[in-house]
Design an enzyme around this catalytic site. Structure first.
Site, PDB file in Angstrom:
ATOM      1  N   ASP A  10       0.857  -1.186   0.000  1.00 44.87           N
ATOM      2  CA  ASP A  10       0.000   0.000   0.000  1.00 44.87           C
ATOM      3  C   ASP A  10       0.890   1.232   0.000  1.00 44.87           C
ATOM      4  O   ASP A  10       2.090   1.145   0.272  1.00 44.87           O
ATOM      5  CB  ASP A  10      -0.895  -0.001   1.255  1.00 44.87           C
ATOM      6  CG  ASP A  10      -1.784   1.231   1.326  1.00 44.87           C
ATOM      7  OD1 ASP A  10      -2.395   1.568   0.288  1.00 44.87           O
ATOM      8  OD2 ASP A  10      -1.862   1.867   2.387  1.00 44.87           O
ATOM      9  N   SER A  11       0.288   2.384  -0.259  1.00 40.90           N
ATOM     10  CA  SER A  11       1.032   3.640  -0.200  1.00 40.90           C
ATOM     11  C   SER A  11       1.482   3.942   1.227  1.00 40.90           C
ATOM     12  O   SER A  11       2.386   4.741   1.428  1.00 40.90           O
ATOM     13  CB  SER A  11       0.139   4.773  -0.697  1.00 40.90           C
ATOM     14  OG  SER A  11      -1.073   4.785   0.033  1.00 40.90           O
ATOM     15  N   CYS A  73      -3.712  -0.971  -2.039  1.00 37.72           N
ATOM     16  CA  CYS A  73      -3.990   0.437  -2.324  1.00 37.72           C
ATOM     17  C   CYS A  73      -4.908   0.535  -3.550  1.00 37.72           C
ATOM     18  O   CYS A  73      -4.607  -0.019  -4.607  1.00 37.72           O
ATOM     19  CB  CYS A  73      -2.665   1.130  -2.612  1.00 37.72           C
ATOM     20  SG  CYS A  73      -2.825   2.856  -3.053  1.00 37.72           S
ATOM     21  N   THR A  75      -5.523   3.188  -5.356  1.00 38.32           N
ATOM     22  CA  THR A  75      -4.914   3.985  -6.421  1.00 38.32           C
ATOM     23  C   THR A  75      -3.898   3.139  -7.191  1.00 38.32           C
ATOM     24  O   THR A  75      -3.873   3.154  -8.427  1.00 38.32           O
ATOM     25  CB  THR A  75      -4.234   5.242  -5.821  1.00 38.32           C
ATOM     26  OG1 THR A  75      -5.134   5.867  -4.904  1.00 38.32           O
ATOM     27  CG2 THR A  75      -3.854   6.220  -6.904  1.00 38.32           C
ATOM     28  N   GLU A 152      -6.444   9.280   9.482  1.00 40.30           N
ATOM     29  CA  GLU A 152      -5.110   9.143  10.102  1.00 40.30           C
ATOM     30  C   GLU A 152      -4.985  10.018  11.353  1.00 40.30           C
ATOM     31  O   GLU A 152      -4.221   9.716  12.266  1.00 40.30           O
ATOM     32  CB  GLU A 152      -4.012   9.453   9.074  1.00 40.30           C
ATOM     33  CG  GLU A 152      -4.011   8.405   7.979  1.00 40.30           C
ATOM     34  CD  GLU A 152      -2.695   8.246   7.252  1.00 40.30           C
ATOM     35  OE1 GLU A 152      -1.719   8.933   7.583  1.00 40.30           O
ATOM     36  OE2 GLU A 152      -2.665   7.412   6.319  1.00 40.30           O
ATOM     37  N   CYS A 184     -11.289   3.101  -1.148  1.00 38.81           N
ATOM     38  CA  CYS A 184     -10.012   3.599  -0.621  1.00 38.81           C
ATOM     39  C   CYS A 184      -9.718   2.836   0.664  1.00 38.81           C
ATOM     40  O   CYS A 184     -10.646   2.515   1.423  1.00 38.81           O
ATOM     41  CB  CYS A 184     -10.113   5.097  -0.337  1.00 38.81           C
ATOM     42  SG  CYS A 184      -8.662   5.782   0.482  1.00 38.81           S
ATOM     43  N   HIS A 186      -8.680   3.636   3.463  1.00 37.61           N
ATOM     44  CA  HIS A 186      -9.034   4.239   4.758  1.00 37.61           C
ATOM     45  C   HIS A 186     -10.541   4.248   5.036  1.00 37.61           C
ATOM     46  O   HIS A 186     -10.950   4.438   6.178  1.00 37.61           O
ATOM     47  CB  HIS A 186      -8.526   5.681   4.809  1.00 37.61           C
ATOM     48  CG  HIS A 186      -7.039   5.810   4.856  1.00 37.61           C
ATOM     49  ND1 HIS A 186      -6.213   5.244   3.911  1.00 37.61           N
ATOM     50  CD2 HIS A 186      -6.228   6.446   5.751  1.00 37.61           C
ATOM     51  CE1 HIS A 186      -4.955   5.530   4.221  1.00 37.61           C
ATOM     52  NE2 HIS A 186      -4.931   6.249   5.321  1.00 37.61           N
TER      53      HIS A 186
HETATM   54  N1  DGL Z   1      -4.019   3.833  -0.081  1.00 41.10           N
HETATM   55  C1  DGL Z   1      -4.644   4.882  -0.855  1.00 41.10           C
HETATM   56  C2  DGL Z   1      -5.807   4.297  -1.645  1.00 41.10           C
HETATM   57  O1  DGL Z   1      -6.434   3.332  -1.255  1.00 41.10           O
HETATM   58  C3  DGL Z   1      -5.100   6.031   0.030  1.00 41.10           C
HETATM   59  C4  DGL Z   1      -3.969   6.858   0.584  1.00 41.10           C
HETATM   60  C5  DGL Z   1      -3.152   7.554  -0.484  1.00 41.10           C
HETATM   61  O2  DGL Z   1      -3.654   8.477  -1.170  1.00 41.10           O
HETATM   62  O3  DGL Z   1      -2.014   7.144  -0.672  1.00 41.10           O
HETATM   63  O4  DGL Z   1      -6.106   4.786  -2.706  1.00 41.10           O
END
Ligand code: DGL
Length: 274
Positions: A10-11, A73, A75, A152, A184, A186
């Site tokens: 993940d990011s 992630c 994205t 967060e 997403c 989160h």
């Molecule tokens: N993990 C990212 C997502 O699910 C969210 C956080 C980010 O923008 O890096 O798209």
């Protein structure tokens, strides 16, 4: 190979929501989680950048002999999973397809909403995947960039977050959707807030849960499910501040989170040799 770990990336920290679902559905599987905390957020970056980052991470995880790669992630799933799936010799799964499939199955009225980062929404990946499942579905989308920092910060259920959710979700309410994809990492932590704004009639689709089920199906199909008895191990790597990862990560993963190592990434080309 069956005993090898599943690689999840993940990011940053949010992908722990996906890891949590995978480990609870598949308690016998070992995992390696990679959070690119030095370069988060991915949600506002370009396709090219996200592809490059994702290949670098895949190369790192390949060195740990993963048997499957999961892009937790959204994205990265939207931008990089098709390329990773083409290049890597192991199964690669993102969160978009499982989430889209679950939404297409859940809707009764054929009106589905999708929320996510700017990148995920701009990519159109969820809409294409939902339409591929059921061309009759109308999809309505909304990028909600403020949701990630609010989660967060620990304000998932704060009144400020409710107000922001009301503003972001007003158009989707007007569109009379009956199903909403939480597109997403989160957003599963915002379920209560989002449900209170959208009302009882709207089913919330958590891609994390659908993805875990898809991981199990994929491993079973390829004969890669771990049927050996023994303790599963869970390792964590981040690209910045393992200390912050531990503090914020507990919000996502609970006390099972163990010490994270600091990872140094190298050339992306390595990923293609696996
Ligand atoms: N993990 C990212 C997502 O699910 C969210 C956080 C980010 O923008 O890096 O798209």
């Amino acid at each position: 190979m069956k005993r090898n770990p599943i690689g999840v990336f993940d990011s940053g920290i949010g992908g722990l929501t996906v890891l949590r679902e995978i480990t609870s559905l598949l308690p016998g599987e070992s995992t390696i989680y990679f959070g690119d905390t030095a370069r988060v957020p991915y949600g506002s970056k370009s396709r090219e950048t996200i592809e490059r980052y994702s290949f670098e991470i895949a190369a790192f995880l390949a060195k740990h002999d993963i048997k499957m790669l999961v892009a937790a992630c959204n994205t990265a799933s939207a931008f990089a999973v098709p390329g990773l799936a083409r290049e890597l010799a192991i199964p690669v799964l993102g969160v978009i397809l499982p989430g889209a499939r679950a939404a297409a199955q859940a809707t009764r009225t054929g009106r589905v909403g999708v929320i996510g980062t700017e990148g995920t929404i701009k990519s159109g990946a969820y809409v294409s995947a939902i339409k591929a499942e059921n061309p009759g579905v109308s999809a309505f989308v909304k990028a909600c960039p403020l949701f990630v920092p609010l989660v967060e910060e620990g304000w998932a259920e704060d009144e400020i977050t409710v107000k922001i959710a009301e503003r972001y979700l007003a158009g989707l309410k007007e569109a009379s959707i009956d199903t909403l994809v939480l597109g997403c990492t989160h957003y599963p932590l915002l379920k209560k807030t989002i449900a209170s704004v959208m009302g009882d009639g709207v089913a919330l689709i958590d891609s994390a849960a659908s993805t875990a089920a898809e991981v199990k199906r994929t491993l079973a199909e390829r004969g890669l499910l771990n049927d050996c008895v023994g303790a599963a191990s869970h390792r964590f790597f981040v690209t910045d501040s393992p200390e912050r990862f531990m503090v914020v990560g507990k919000r996502f993963f609970g006390d099972k989170l163990s010490e994270a190592g600091l990872a140094v990434l190298t050339e992306a080309q390595d990923a293609q040799k696996t």
